[in-house]
Design a protein around this motif. Structure first.
Motif, mmCIF file in Angstrom:
data_model
loop_
_atom_site.group_PDB
_atom_site.id
_atom_site.type_symbol
_atom_site.label_atom_id
_atom_site.label_comp_id
_atom_site.label_asym_id
_atom_site.label_seq_id
_atom_site.Cartn_x
_atom_site.Cartn_y
_atom_site.Cartn_z
ATOM 1 N N LEU A 88 2.372 4.995 14.030
ATOM 2 C CA LEU A 88 2.320 6.178 12.986
ATOM 3 C C LEU A 88 3.367 6.325 12.126
ATOM 4 O O LEU A 88 3.208 6.645 10.832
ATOM 5 C CB LEU A 88 2.188 7.627 13.943
ATOM 6 N N LYS A 89 4.545 5.738 12.638
ATOM 7 C CA LYS A 89 5.760 5.816 11.781
ATOM 8 C C LYS A 89 5.630 4.844 10.668
ATOM 9 O O LYS A 89 5.997 4.943 9.421
ATOM 10 C CB LYS A 89 7.249 5.504 12.662
ATOM 11 N N SER A 90 5.201 3.689 10.992
ATOM 12 C CA SER A 90 4.633 2.659 9.955
ATOM 13 C C SER A 90 3.630 3.106 8.837
ATOM 14 O O SER A 90 4.053 2.853 7.790
ATOM 15 C CB SER A 90 4.404 1.271 10.728
ATOM 16 N N ARG A 91 2.897 3.723 9.426
ATOM 17 C CA ARG A 91 2.294 4.334 8.286
ATOM 18 C C ARG A 91 2.562 5.197 7.343
ATOM 19 O O ARG A 91 2.194 5.379 6.136
ATOM 20 C CB ARG A 91 0.529 4.996 9.065
ATOM 21 N N VAL A 92 3.602 6.027 7.954
ATOM 22 C CA VAL A 92 4.254 7.230 7.081
ATOM 23 C C VAL A 92 4.853 6.336 6.012
ATOM 24 O O VAL A 92 5.007 6.808 4.743
ATOM 25 C CB VAL A 92 5.054 7.994 8.036
ATOM 26 N N THR A 93 5.729 5.275 6.591
ATOM 27 C CA THR A 93 6.430 4.579 5.576
ATOM 28 C C THR A 93 5.761 3.898 4.469
ATOM 29 O O THR A 93 5.962 4.088 3.225
ATOM 30 C CB THR A 93 7.323 3.384 6.276
ATOM 31 N N SER A 94 4.452 3.468 5.175
ATOM 32 C CA SER A 94 3.591 2.833 3.978
ATOM 33 C C SER A 94 2.957 3.824 3.195
ATOM 34 O O SER A 94 2.888 3.612 1.992
ATOM 35 C CB SER A 94 2.541 1.964 4.635
ATOM 36 N N GLU A 95 2.522 5.109 3.667
ATOM 37 C CA GLU A 95 2.172 6.041 2.582
ATOM 38 C C GLU A 95 3.053 6.673 1.566
ATOM 39 O O GLU A 95 2.915 6.717 0.343
ATOM 40 C CB GLU A 95 1.627 7.184 3.609
ATOM 41 N N GLN A 96 4.311 6.530 2.174
ATOM 42 C CA GLN A 96 5.411 7.156 1.206
ATOM 43 C C GLN A 96 5.531 6.078 0.078
ATOM 44 O O GLN A 96 5.729 6.509 -0.972
ATOM 45 C CB GLN A 96 6.651 7.247 2.056
ATOM 46 N N SER A 97 5.472 4.645 0.303
ATOM 47 C CA SER A 97 5.720 3.770 -0.627
ATOM 48 C C SER A 97 4.416 3.876 -1.724
ATOM 49 O O SER A 97 4.684 3.823 -2.846
ATOM 50 C CB SER A 97 5.726 2.483 -0.026
ATOM 51 N N VAL A 98 3.416 4.084 -1.146
ATOM 52 C CA VAL A 98 2.054 4.327 -2.030
ATOM 53 C C VAL A 98 2.336 5.464 -2.991
ATOM 54 O O VAL A 98 2.233 5.431 -4.204
ATOM 55 C CB VAL A 98 0.848 4.521 -1.212
ATOM 56 N N ILE A 99 2.882 6.586 -2.350
ATOM 57 C CA ILE A 99 2.925 8.005 -3.160
ATOM 58 C C ILE A 99 4.135 7.651 -4.311
ATOM 59 O O ILE A 99 4.070 7.965 -5.283
ATOM 60 C CB ILE A 99 3.491 9.021 -2.118
ATOM 61 N N THR A 100 5.215 6.739 -3.898
ATOM 62 C CA THR A 100 6.308 6.656 -4.824
ATOM 63 C C THR A 100 5.626 5.824 -6.027
ATOM 64 O O THR A 100 5.947 6.025 -7.257
ATOM 65 C CB THR A 100 7.246 5.660 -4.356
#
Length: 443
Positions: free
Chosen positions: A33-45
Protein backbone atom coordinates in the motif's frame (compact mmCIF):
# COMPACT_ATOMS: atom_id res chain seq x y z
CA UNK A 1 -0.64 -2.78 26.11
CA UNK A 2 3.06 -3.51 25.64
CA UNK A 3 4.25 -7.05 26.55
CA UNK A 4 7.86 -7.80 27.44
CA UNK A 5 9.72 -11.05 26.81
CA UNK A 6 13.12 -12.53 27.58
CA UNK A 7 14.50 -13.72 24.24
CA UNK A 8 15.64 -17.36 24.30
CA UNK A 9 16.48 -17.61 28.00
CA UNK A 10 14.91 -21.04 28.27
CA UNK A 11 14.65 -22.21 24.64
CA UNK A 12 17.90 -20.81 23.32
CA UNK A 13 15.95 -19.42 20.40
CA UNK A 14 16.22 -15.82 19.10
CA UNK A 15 12.56 -15.21 19.79
CA UNK A 16 12.84 -11.42 19.18
CA UNK A 17 14.33 -12.08 15.74
CA UNK A 18 11.64 -14.66 14.98
CA UNK A 19 8.92 -12.17 15.93
CA UNK A 20 10.49 -9.49 13.73
CA UNK A 21 10.61 -11.89 10.77
CA UNK A 22 7.00 -12.89 11.29
CA UNK A 23 5.99 -9.22 11.53
CA UNK A 24 7.85 -8.47 8.30
CA UNK A 25 5.67 -11.08 6.59
CA UNK A 26 2.55 -9.69 8.23
CA UNK A 27 3.46 -6.16 7.03
CA UNK A 28 3.82 -7.10 3.33
CA UNK A 29 0.29 -5.91 2.42
CA UNK A 30 0.91 -2.58 4.18
CA UNK A 31 4.27 -2.16 2.39
CA UNK A 32 2.51 -2.69 -0.92
CA UNK A 33 0.00 0.00 0.00
CA UNK A 34 2.80 2.42 0.87
CA UNK A 35 4.49 1.68 -2.45
CA UNK A 36 1.23 2.36 -4.27
CA UNK A 37 0.85 5.68 -2.44
CA UNK A 38 4.35 6.73 -3.52
CA UNK A 39 3.58 5.69 -7.09
CA UNK A 40 0.26 7.56 -7.09
CA UNK A 41 1.89 10.68 -5.70
CA UNK A 42 4.45 10.59 -8.52
CA UNK A 43 1.64 10.29 -11.07
CA UNK A 44 -0.22 13.21 -9.47
CA UNK A 45 2.89 15.40 -9.55
CA UNK A 46 3.32 14.64 -13.26
CA UNK A 47 -0.36 15.31 -13.98
CA UNK A 48 -0.24 18.60 -12.08
CA UNK A 49 2.78 19.76 -14.09
CA UNK A 50 1.03 18.83 -17.33
CA UNK A 51 -2.17 20.52 -16.19
CA UNK A 52 -0.28 23.75 -15.53
CA UNK A 53 1.26 23.67 -19.02
CA UNK A 54 -2.15 23.04 -20.58
CA UNK A 55 -3.69 25.93 -18.63
CA UNK A 56 -0.88 28.22 -19.81
CA UNK A 57 -1.47 27.08 -23.39
CA UNK A 58 -5.16 27.89 -22.96
CA UNK A 59 -4.39 31.41 -21.78
CA UNK A 60 -1.89 32.02 -24.56
CA UNK A 61 -4.33 30.84 -27.26
CA UNK A 62 -7.07 33.01 -25.79
CA UNK A 63 -4.73 36.01 -25.70
CA UNK A 64 -3.69 35.59 -29.33
CA UNK A 65 -7.30 35.18 -30.45
CA UNK A 66 -8.06 38.73 -29.35
CA UNK A 67 -7.57 41.34 -32.10
CA UNK A 68 -4.77 43.12 -30.26
CA UNK A 69 -3.11 39.81 -29.47
CA UNK A 70 -3.12 38.63 -33.07
CA UNK A 71 -2.11 41.80 -34.88
CA UNK A 72 1.49 42.91 -34.83
CA UNK A 73 2.46 46.38 -35.92
CA UNK A 74 5.76 48.00 -36.79
CA UNK A 75 5.88 51.71 -35.88
CA UNK A 76 8.72 53.80 -37.29
CA UNK A 77 9.80 57.42 -37.36
CA UNK A 78 12.26 58.97 -39.82
CA UNK A 79 13.70 61.20 -37.07
CA UNK A 80 15.56 60.06 -33.95
CA UNK A 81 14.13 63.13 -32.18
CA UNK A 82 10.57 61.86 -32.67
CA UNK A 83 9.56 58.41 -31.39
CA UNK A 84 6.35 56.52 -32.03
CA UNK A 85 4.72 53.73 -30.01
CA UNK A 86 1.60 51.61 -30.36
CA UNK A 87 -0.99 50.51 -27.83
CA UNK A 88 -4.42 48.88 -27.78
CA UNK A 89 -6.79 49.56 -30.63
CA UNK A 90 -3.94 50.39 -33.00
CA UNK A 91 -4.67 50.68 -36.71
CA UNK A 92 -2.37 51.30 -39.70
CA UNK A 93 -1.43 54.98 -40.01
CA UNK A 94 1.02 57.24 -41.79
CA UNK A 95 1.68 60.98 -41.72
CA UNK A 96 4.39 63.61 -41.84
CA UNK A 97 4.77 66.18 -39.07
CA UNK A 98 6.71 69.33 -38.34
CA UNK A 99 7.51 70.40 -34.78
CA UNK A 100 6.40 73.96 -34.18
CA UNK A 101 7.18 74.02 -30.46
CA UNK A 102 8.05 71.68 -27.61
CA UNK A 103 6.46 71.55 -24.17
CA UNK A 104 8.32 73.51 -21.48
CA UNK A 105 7.91 74.21 -17.81
CA UNK A 106 7.07 77.69 -16.53
CA UNK A 107 10.18 79.19 -14.88
CA UNK A 108 10.92 82.19 -12.67
CA UNK A 109 14.55 83.32 -12.20
CA UNK A 110 14.74 85.92 -9.39
CA UNK A 111 17.06 88.92 -9.77
CA UNK A 112 18.49 89.53 -6.30
CA UNK A 113 21.17 87.23 -4.95
CA UNK A 114 21.23 86.31 -1.23
CA UNK A 115 22.97 84.04 1.23
CA UNK A 116 21.15 80.86 2.25
CA UNK A 117 20.67 82.27 5.76
CA UNK A 118 19.35 85.66 4.63
CA UNK A 119 15.69 86.53 5.26
CA UNK A 120 14.17 87.05 1.79
CA UNK A 121 10.40 87.08 2.44
CA UNK A 122 10.03 90.76 3.27
CA UNK A 123 8.24 91.90 6.41
CA UNK A 124 6.71 88.48 7.07
CA UNK A 125 7.76 84.83 6.77
CA UNK A 126 5.29 83.74 4.09
CA UNK A 127 5.18 83.97 0.30
CA UNK A 128 2.11 84.08 -1.95
CA UNK A 129 1.74 81.57 -4.80
CA UNK A 130 -0.73 82.57 -7.51
CA UNK A 131 -1.29 79.91 -10.16
CA UNK A 132 -3.15 82.43 -12.34
CA UNK A 133 -6.04 80.05 -12.79
CA UNK A 134 -8.59 82.21 -10.99
CA UNK A 135 -8.37 80.38 -7.68
CA UNK A 136 -6.50 83.19 -5.92
CA UNK A 137 -3.14 83.28 -4.11
CA UNK A 138 -2.09 80.60 -1.65
CA UNK A 139 0.13 81.48 1.33
CA UNK A 140 3.18 79.28 1.86
CA UNK A 141 4.82 79.31 5.30
CA UNK A 142 8.56 79.77 4.71
CA UNK A 143 9.54 79.05 8.33
CA UNK A 144 12.09 81.63 9.42
CA UNK A 145 11.89 83.39 6.03
CA UNK A 146 15.45 82.56 4.98
CA UNK A 147 16.31 81.53 1.43
CA UNK A 148 17.03 77.92 2.44
CA UNK A 149 13.73 77.68 4.34
CA UNK A 150 11.84 79.15 1.37
CA UNK A 151 13.34 76.56 -1.00
CA UNK A 152 12.42 73.77 1.43
CA UNK A 153 8.86 75.07 1.84
CA UNK A 154 8.27 75.25 -1.92
CA UNK A 155 9.62 71.70 -2.39
CA UNK A 156 7.73 70.24 0.60
CA UNK A 157 5.18 67.69 -0.79
CA UNK A 158 2.82 68.58 2.06
CA UNK A 159 2.41 72.10 0.64
CA UNK A 160 1.34 70.71 -2.76
CA UNK A 161 2.82 73.66 -4.64
CA UNK A 162 3.37 71.77 -7.88
CA UNK A 163 6.71 73.60 -8.13
CA UNK A 164 10.42 72.82 -7.89
CA UNK A 165 12.74 75.36 -6.28
CA UNK A 166 16.54 75.51 -6.47
CA UNK A 167 19.06 77.88 -4.89
CA UNK A 168 21.58 78.40 -7.70
CA UNK A 169 25.08 79.36 -6.56
CA UNK A 170 26.26 82.48 -8.46
CA UNK A 171 29.17 83.48 -6.23
CA UNK A 172 30.90 82.76 -2.95
CA UNK A 173 28.05 82.42 -0.43
CA UNK A 174 25.67 84.03 -2.95
CA UNK A 175 22.62 82.31 -4.45
CA UNK A 176 19.73 83.19 -6.75
CA UNK A 177 16.33 81.52 -6.56
CA UNK A 178 15.08 79.48 -9.56
CA UNK A 179 11.52 78.13 -9.42
CA UNK A 180 9.75 76.12 -12.12
CA UNK A 181 6.52 74.18 -12.51
CA UNK A 182 6.80 70.44 -11.95
CA UNK A 183 5.00 69.74 -15.23
CA UNK A 184 5.09 71.26 -18.68
CA UNK A 185 2.44 73.24 -20.50
CA UNK A 186 1.14 76.74 -21.04
CA UNK A 187 -1.39 76.32 -18.24
CA UNK A 188 1.38 75.90 -15.64
CA UNK A 189 2.08 79.67 -15.29
CA UNK A 190 2.36 81.13 -11.77
CA UNK A 191 3.76 84.06 -9.78
CA UNK A 192 5.54 84.28 -6.41
CA UNK A 193 5.46 87.43 -4.23
CA UNK A 194 6.25 88.26 -0.62
CA UNK A 195 3.50 87.73 1.89
CA UNK A 196 2.80 91.48 2.12
CA UNK A 197 2.38 91.68 -1.65
CA UNK A 198 5.77 93.26 -2.32
CA UNK A 199 8.17 92.00 -4.96
CA UNK A 200 10.15 88.92 -3.95
CA UNK A 201 13.94 89.06 -4.37
CA UNK A 202 13.90 91.98 -6.81
CA UNK A 203 11.36 90.39 -9.16
CA UNK A 204 11.80 87.57 -11.64
CA UNK A 205 12.64 86.96 -15.26
CA UNK A 206 9.93 84.72 -16.73
CA UNK A 207 10.30 81.85 -19.15
CA UNK A 208 6.69 81.04 -19.94
CA UNK A 209 5.54 77.44 -20.02
CA UNK A 210 4.51 76.23 -23.45
CA UNK A 211 2.51 73.41 -24.98
CA UNK A 212 4.08 71.13 -27.55
CA UNK A 213 2.69 71.80 -31.00
CA UNK A 214 3.04 69.87 -34.24
CA UNK A 215 1.78 70.61 -37.74
CA UNK A 216 0.65 67.66 -39.86
CA UNK A 217 0.99 69.72 -43.02
CA UNK A 218 -2.66 69.59 -44.05
CA UNK A 219 -3.97 72.46 -41.99
CA UNK A 220 -4.11 70.23 -38.90
CA UNK A 221 -2.21 71.47 -35.85
CA UNK A 222 -2.18 69.43 -32.66
CA UNK A 223 -1.12 70.60 -29.21
CA UNK A 224 -0.19 68.75 -26.02
CA UNK A 225 0.69 69.96 -22.53
CA UNK A 226 3.48 67.37 -22.52
CA UNK A 227 5.87 66.27 -25.23
CA UNK A 228 3.82 63.12 -25.77
CA UNK A 229 0.82 63.18 -28.08
CA UNK A 230 -1.15 60.22 -26.74
CA UNK A 231 -3.39 58.46 -29.27
CA UNK A 232 -2.53 60.95 -32.00
CA UNK A 233 -4.03 58.27 -34.23
CA UNK A 234 -5.94 55.19 -32.93
CA UNK A 235 -3.50 53.34 -30.69
CA UNK A 236 -0.56 55.47 -31.91
CA UNK A 237 1.36 57.87 -29.63
CA UNK A 238 4.13 60.26 -30.70
CA UNK A 239 6.78 61.65 -28.32
CA UNK A 240 9.14 64.55 -28.93
CA UNK A 241 12.57 63.75 -27.55
CA UNK A 242 15.15 66.02 -25.94
CA UNK A 243 16.68 66.72 -29.36
CA UNK A 244 13.40 67.91 -30.89
CA UNK A 245 13.30 71.63 -31.71
CA UNK A 246 11.06 73.90 -33.72
CA UNK A 247 11.42 72.92 -37.36
CA UNK A 248 12.19 69.23 -36.74
CA UNK A 249 10.38 67.07 -39.29
CA UNK A 250 9.50 63.38 -39.18
CA UNK A 251 7.55 60.85 -41.19
CA UNK A 252 5.61 58.40 -39.03
CA UNK A 253 4.57 55.02 -40.43
CA UNK A 254 2.52 52.33 -38.66
CA UNK A 255 1.82 49.17 -40.59
CA UNK A 256 1.06 45.51 -39.98
CA UNK A 257 4.30 43.64 -39.36
CA UNK A 258 3.90 40.15 -40.81
CA UNK A 259 7.33 39.10 -39.50
CA UNK A 260 6.37 40.13 -35.98
CA UNK A 261 3.09 38.27 -36.35
CA UNK A 262 4.95 35.20 -37.61
CA UNK A 263 7.13 35.39 -34.51
CA UNK A 264 4.05 35.26 -32.27
CA UNK A 265 2.67 32.23 -34.10
CA UNK A 266 6.06 30.51 -33.96
CA UNK A 267 6.27 31.16 -30.22
CA UNK A 268 2.80 29.66 -29.76
CA UNK A 269 3.69 26.56 -31.80
CA UNK A 270 6.84 26.15 -29.68
CA UNK A 271 4.73 26.33 -26.52
CA UNK A 272 2.35 23.70 -27.89
CA UNK A 273 5.30 21.46 -28.78
CA UNK A 274 6.54 21.88 -25.21
CA UNK A 275 3.27 20.35 -23.98
CA UNK A 276 3.61 17.47 -26.47
CA UNK A 277 7.19 16.85 -25.29
CA UNK A 278 6.03 16.74 -21.66
CA UNK A 279 3.36 14.20 -22.57
CA UNK A 280 5.92 12.06 -24.41
CA UNK A 281 8.25 12.14 -21.42
CA UNK A 282 5.42 11.26 -19.03
CA UNK A 283 3.98 8.42 -21.10
CA UNK A 284 7.38 6.98 -22.03
CA UNK A 285 9.31 6.96 -25.27
CA UNK A 286 11.02 3.90 -26.71
CA UNK A 287 12.03 1.54 -23.92
CA UNK A 288 11.90 4.19 -21.21
CA UNK A 289 8.77 4.09 -19.07
CA UNK A 290 7.23 7.27 -17.72
CA UNK A 291 4.98 8.02 -14.76
CA UNK A 292 1.95 7.99 -17.10
CA UNK A 293 2.90 4.98 -19.22
CA UNK A 294 -0.23 3.46 -20.71
CA UNK A 295 -2.44 6.39 -19.69
CA UNK A 296 -5.00 6.59 -22.50
CA UNK A 297 -6.38 9.93 -21.26
CA UNK A 298 -3.07 11.75 -21.70
CA UNK A 299 -2.34 10.06 -25.01
CA UNK A 300 -5.77 11.14 -26.22
CA UNK A 301 -5.03 14.75 -25.31
CA UNK A 302 -1.81 14.56 -27.29
CA UNK A 303 -3.60 13.31 -30.37
CA UNK A 304 -6.32 15.92 -30.04
CA UNK A 305 -3.69 18.68 -29.92
CA UNK A 306 -2.09 17.36 -33.11
CA UNK A 307 -5.47 17.15 -34.81
CA UNK A 308 -6.00 20.90 -34.35
CA UNK A 309 -4.02 21.49 -37.57
CA UNK A 310 -6.92 19.95 -39.49
CA UNK A 311 -10.01 22.21 -39.64
CA UNK A 312 -13.48 20.71 -39.76
CA UNK A 313 -13.74 21.42 -43.51
CA UNK A 314 -11.13 18.75 -44.23
CA UNK A 315 -8.31 21.12 -45.17
CA UNK A 316 -5.12 21.69 -43.20
CA UNK A 317 -3.03 24.58 -41.89
CA UNK A 318 0.01 23.53 -43.96
CA UNK A 319 -0.50 26.26 -46.58
CA UNK A 320 -0.53 28.78 -43.72
CA UNK A 321 2.72 27.50 -42.26
CA UNK A 322 1.56 25.05 -39.57
CA UNK A 323 1.76 21.28 -40.01
CA UNK A 324 2.85 18.05 -38.31
CA UNK A 325 6.08 16.17 -38.93
CA UNK A 326 7.11 12.51 -38.72
CA UNK A 327 8.04 12.85 -35.05
CA UNK A 328 4.52 13.79 -34.05
CA UNK A 329 5.25 17.45 -33.41
CA UNK A 330 4.11 20.68 -35.03
CA UNK A 331 6.42 22.69 -37.29
CA UNK A 332 6.02 26.30 -38.37
CA UNK A 333 7.13 27.65 -41.75
CA UNK A 334 7.50 31.42 -41.38
CA UNK A 335 7.99 31.93 -45.13
CA UNK A 336 4.80 30.06 -45.99
CA UNK A 337 2.93 32.09 -43.38
CA UNK A 338 4.30 35.39 -44.71
CA UNK A 339 3.39 34.47 -48.28
CA UNK A 340 -0.16 33.49 -47.33
CA UNK A 341 -0.62 36.59 -45.21
CA UNK A 342 0.62 38.90 -47.97
CA UNK A 343 -1.86 37.35 -50.41
CA UNK A 344 -4.91 37.45 -48.17
CA UNK A 345 -4.47 38.88 -44.64
CA UNK A 346 -8.19 38.58 -43.82
CA UNK A 347 -8.35 34.89 -44.74
CA UNK A 348 -5.25 34.02 -42.74
CA UNK A 349 -6.53 35.99 -39.77
CA UNK A 350 -9.85 34.13 -40.00
CA UNK A 351 -8.13 30.74 -40.21
CA UNK A 352 -6.21 31.43 -37.00
CA UNK A 353 -8.60 33.52 -34.90
CA UNK A 354 -12.18 32.60 -35.87
CA UNK A 355 -14.22 31.72 -32.75
CA UNK A 356 -14.61 27.95 -32.35
CA UNK A 357 -13.28 27.09 -35.82
CA UNK A 358 -9.93 28.92 -35.92
CA UNK A 359 -6.67 27.11 -35.20
CA UNK A 360 -6.12 29.03 -31.97
CA UNK A 361 -9.69 28.37 -30.83
CA UNK A 362 -9.29 24.64 -31.56
CA UNK A 363 -6.11 24.43 -29.51
CA UNK A 364 -7.73 26.43 -26.73
CA UNK A 365 -10.73 24.07 -26.73
CA UNK A 366 -8.56 20.96 -26.34
CA UNK A 367 -6.35 22.50 -23.67
CA UNK A 368 -9.27 23.98 -21.72
CA UNK A 369 -11.29 20.74 -21.71
CA UNK A 370 -8.28 19.03 -20.15
CA UNK A 371 -7.14 21.70 -17.69
CA UNK A 372 -10.33 23.47 -16.57
CA UNK A 373 -10.06 23.73 -12.80
CA UNK A 374 -13.63 22.53 -12.27
CA UNK A 375 -14.34 19.81 -14.83
CA UNK A 376 -11.16 19.40 -16.88
CA UNK A 377 -10.34 15.77 -17.61
CA UNK A 378 -6.81 16.04 -16.20
CA UNK A 379 -8.13 17.96 -13.20
CA UNK A 380 -10.66 15.21 -12.54
CA UNK A 381 -7.96 12.55 -12.88
CA UNK A 382 -5.87 14.39 -10.28
CA UNK A 383 -8.86 14.66 -7.92
CA UNK A 384 -9.67 10.96 -8.37
CA UNK A 385 -6.12 9.89 -7.60
CA UNK A 386 -6.01 12.17 -4.54
CA UNK A 387 -9.14 10.45 -3.24
CA UNK A 388 -7.53 7.05 -3.87
CA UNK A 389 -4.45 8.12 -1.90
CA UNK A 390 -6.65 9.28 0.97
CA UNK A 391 -8.35 5.85 1.11
CA UNK A 392 -5.01 4.02 0.98
CA UNK A 393 -3.57 6.20 3.74
CA UNK A 394 -6.60 5.33 5.88
CA UNK A 395 -5.91 1.65 5.23
CA UNK A 396 -2.23 2.11 6.12
CA UNK A 397 -3.23 3.65 9.46
CA UNK A 398 -5.55 0.70 10.15
CA UNK A 399 -2.72 -1.67 9.31
CA UNK A 400 -0.53 0.11 11.88
CA UNK A 401 -3.06 -0.77 14.59
CA UNK A 402 -3.51 -4.31 13.27
CA UNK A 403 0.25 -4.94 13.19
CA UNK A 404 0.70 -3.53 16.68
CA UNK A 405 -1.93 -5.95 17.99
CA UNK A 406 -0.33 -8.85 16.11
CA UNK A 407 3.12 -8.08 17.58
CA UNK A 408 1.60 -7.98 21.05
CA UNK A 409 -0.01 -11.40 20.46
CA UNK A 410 3.21 -12.98 19.18
CA UNK A 411 5.21 -11.50 22.04
CA UNK A 412 2.77 -12.96 24.57
CA UNK A 413 2.89 -16.38 22.89
CA UNK A 414 6.68 -16.55 22.83
CA UNK A 415 6.85 -15.25 26.40
CA UNK A 416 4.46 -18.01 27.47
CA UNK A 417 6.64 -20.54 25.61
CA UNK A 418 9.79 -19.35 27.37
CA UNK A 419 8.01 -19.42 30.71
CA UNK A 420 6.75 -22.97 30.12
CA UNK A 421 10.17 -24.19 29.02
CA UNK A 422 11.77 -22.54 32.02
CA UNK A 423 9.35 -24.35 34.34
CA UNK A 424 9.96 -27.66 32.57
CA UNK A 425 13.70 -27.14 32.86
CA UNK A 426 13.35 -26.49 36.60
CA UNK A 427 11.26 -29.63 37.06
CA UNK A 428 13.73 -31.69 35.02
CA UNK A 429 16.61 -30.47 37.10
CA UNK A 430 14.71 -31.31 40.31
CA UNK A 431 13.89 -34.83 39.09
CA UNK A 432 17.46 -35.39 38.05
CA UNK A 433 18.57 -34.38 41.53
CA UNK A 434 16.07 -36.76 43.16
CA UNK A 435 17.14 -39.68 40.98
CA UNK A 436 20.78 -39.00 41.73
CA UNK A 437 20.01 -38.94 45.47
CA UNK A 438 18.22 -42.32 45.36
CA UNK A 439 21.10 -43.88 43.42
CA UNK A 440 23.60 -42.74 46.05
CA UNK A 441 21.48 -44.19 48.91
CA UNK A 442 21.35 -47.64 47.33
CA UNK A 443 25.06 -47.67 46.97
Amino acid sequence: MATSSISGVASGLDTAGIINQLMALEAVPQAKLKSRVTSEQSVITTLQGLNTKLAQLTSRAEELTKPDGWRAYAATSSSAAVTVSTGTGVAPAGFALTVEDVARTHQLGFATAAALGDVVTGSGTTVLLDRLDGTGPVAIDAGDGTLSSLVAAINDPANETGLRATAVRVGEGSYRLLVESATTGAAQDFTLTAGDGSTLLGGATVRAGTDARIDLGTGITVTSASNTFADLAPGVSVTLGADAVAGTTATVDVRVDSSGLAGRVQSFVAQLNGVLADIDAATGSGTRAGALSGDSLVRGIRQNLLDTVFPADGTSMADLGVQTDRTGRLVFDADAFATAYAEDPAAVTEAFTAPTTGFLARVEGVARSASDRHDGTVTQAINGRNQTITRMQDSIEKWDLRLEMRRTTLTRQFTALETALSQMNSQSNWLAGQISSLTNQRS
